[in-house]
Design an enzyme around this catalytic site. Structure first.
Site, PDB file in Angstrom:
ATOM      1  N   SER A  85       1.854  40.114  59.011  1.00 53.52           N
ATOM      2  CA  SER A  85       2.648  39.758  59.734  1.00 53.52           C
ATOM      3  C   SER A  85       4.128  39.415  58.449  1.00 53.52           C
ATOM      4  CB  SER A  85       2.322  38.270  60.950  1.00 53.52           C
ATOM      5  OG  SER A  85       3.711  37.904  61.731  1.00 53.52           O
TER       6      SER A  85
ATOM      7  N   ASP B 209       0.338  44.759  70.479  1.00 54.67           N
ATOM      8  CA  ASP B 209       1.752  44.041  69.393  1.00 54.67           C
ATOM      9  C   ASP B 209       2.780  43.980  70.134  1.00 54.67           C
ATOM     10  OD1 ASP B 209       3.166  42.230  67.587  1.00 54.67           O
ATOM     11  OD2 ASP B 209       1.922  43.738  66.370  1.00 54.67           O
TER      12      ASP B 209
ATOM     13  N   HIS C  23      -0.914  41.190  68.274  1.00 60.29           N
ATOM     14  CA  HIS C  23      -0.192  40.727  66.713  1.00 60.29           C
ATOM     15  C   HIS C  23      -1.887  40.313  66.536  1.00 60.29           C
ATOM     16  CE1 HIS C  23       3.308  40.403  64.251  1.00 60.29           C
ATOM     17  NE2 HIS C  23       2.950  38.979  64.409  1.00 60.29           N
TER      18      HIS C  23
HETATM   19  C1  MLT Z   1       8.404  37.769  60.834  1.00 59.35           C
HETATM   20  O1  MLT Z   1       9.144  37.017  61.244  1.00 59.35           O
HETATM   21  O2  MLT Z   1       8.423  38.528  59.400  1.00 59.35           O
HETATM   22  C2  MLT Z   1       8.136  38.423  62.055  1.00 59.35           C
HETATM   23  O3  MLT Z   1       8.502  38.637  63.094  1.00 59.35           O
HETATM   24  C3  MLT Z   1       6.303  38.189  62.437  1.00 59.35           C
HETATM   25  C4  MLT Z   1       6.395  36.936  62.451  1.00 59.35           C
HETATM   26  O4  MLT Z   1       6.209  36.043  61.369  1.00 59.35           O
HETATM   27  O5  MLT Z   1       6.189  36.062  63.696  1.00 59.35           O
END
Ligand code: MLT
Length: 216
Positions: free
Chosen positions: A107, A157, A188
């Site tokens: 992520s 996701d 996700h």
């Molecule tokens: C981010 O902010 O890098 C993406 O939206 C994924 C997350 O960390 O939620």
């Protein structure tokens, strides 16, 4: 440890030629979060696991965002260089010269790893990116000749749409990376299938031989 600009953990490997997994956690994680994942992905690897330097309402991240999926691009650039400098410092400090550094990011951690491939293409020699999105559209595509990149995305996701994952794969391919894009029956969150397929992909990587960028 809190030096080199990031609080981090380093777990050395027994073999002095084993690869190094650079573990990059998601929003709200820390340097301990992905240690077990790293061990599952490659039991013989050394593990280098920094904590993100940005706090969002108490949750650690690797760079600032303005809203979900909307990144502060100036901060992203700055933090990407900061993290790349950390990796280069760790290579010297822990004697990792000549070892293959493979980012394993989830992520937010996958997004800064993608950014590092684009802004500092010599630092990483491979990447496993779970649920990554396009961190920014590069003005100039770097040379990533032969760098293997696994993108493991979730079909359901809500944060990373198929088109975005395909765009990221296309950017890396244009740069000359060897890209594998897989889609899990997942959202996700990370699943067992993510871990198993990434472990198989890592085990099948050919021995590391650095490729040289073309002369400008
Ligand atoms: C981010 O902010 O890098 C993406 O939206 C994924 C997350 O960390 O939620």
């Amino acid at each position: 440890m809190s030096d080199l600009g990031h609080v981090h953990r380093f777990d050395p490997s027994e073999r002095s030629d084993a690869r190094v997994l650079l573990l990059l956690h998601g929003t709200g994680g820390d340097e301990n979060d992905l240690i077990q994942l790293g061990r599952m992905l490659d039991p013989s690897a050394a593990l280098l696991s920094p904590r993100g330097n940005v706090l969002e309402h108490g949750a650690a991240r690797f760079f600032r965002r303005l809203a979900e999926g909307v990144f502060d691009l100036e901060d992203l650039r700055r933090r990407t260089h900061e993290l790349a400098d950390f990796v280069e410092g760790a290579v010297k400090k822990y004697g990792l010269e000549g070892r293959r550094i493979v980012a394993v990011g989830f992520s937010n951690g996958a997004n800064i790893a993608a950014s590092m491939l684009l802004l500092r293409p010599r630092v990483l020699q491979g990447a496993v990116l779970f649920r990554a999105m396009v961190p920014f559209e590069p003005e100039k595509v770097p040379f990533l000749g032969g760098v293997p990149v696994l993108l493991s995305e979730g079909r359901f996701d809500p944060l990373v749409r198929r088109k975005v994952a395909e765009r990221l794969a296309a950017i890396f391919k244009t740069a000359g990376a060897v890209v594998t894009l897989i889609e899990q029956e997942a959202g996700h969150e990370l699943t067992r299938a993510d871990v198993d397929e990434a472990a198989r992909w890592l085990a099948a990587l050919p021995a590391y031989s650095p490729s040289v960028p073309p002369k400008p």
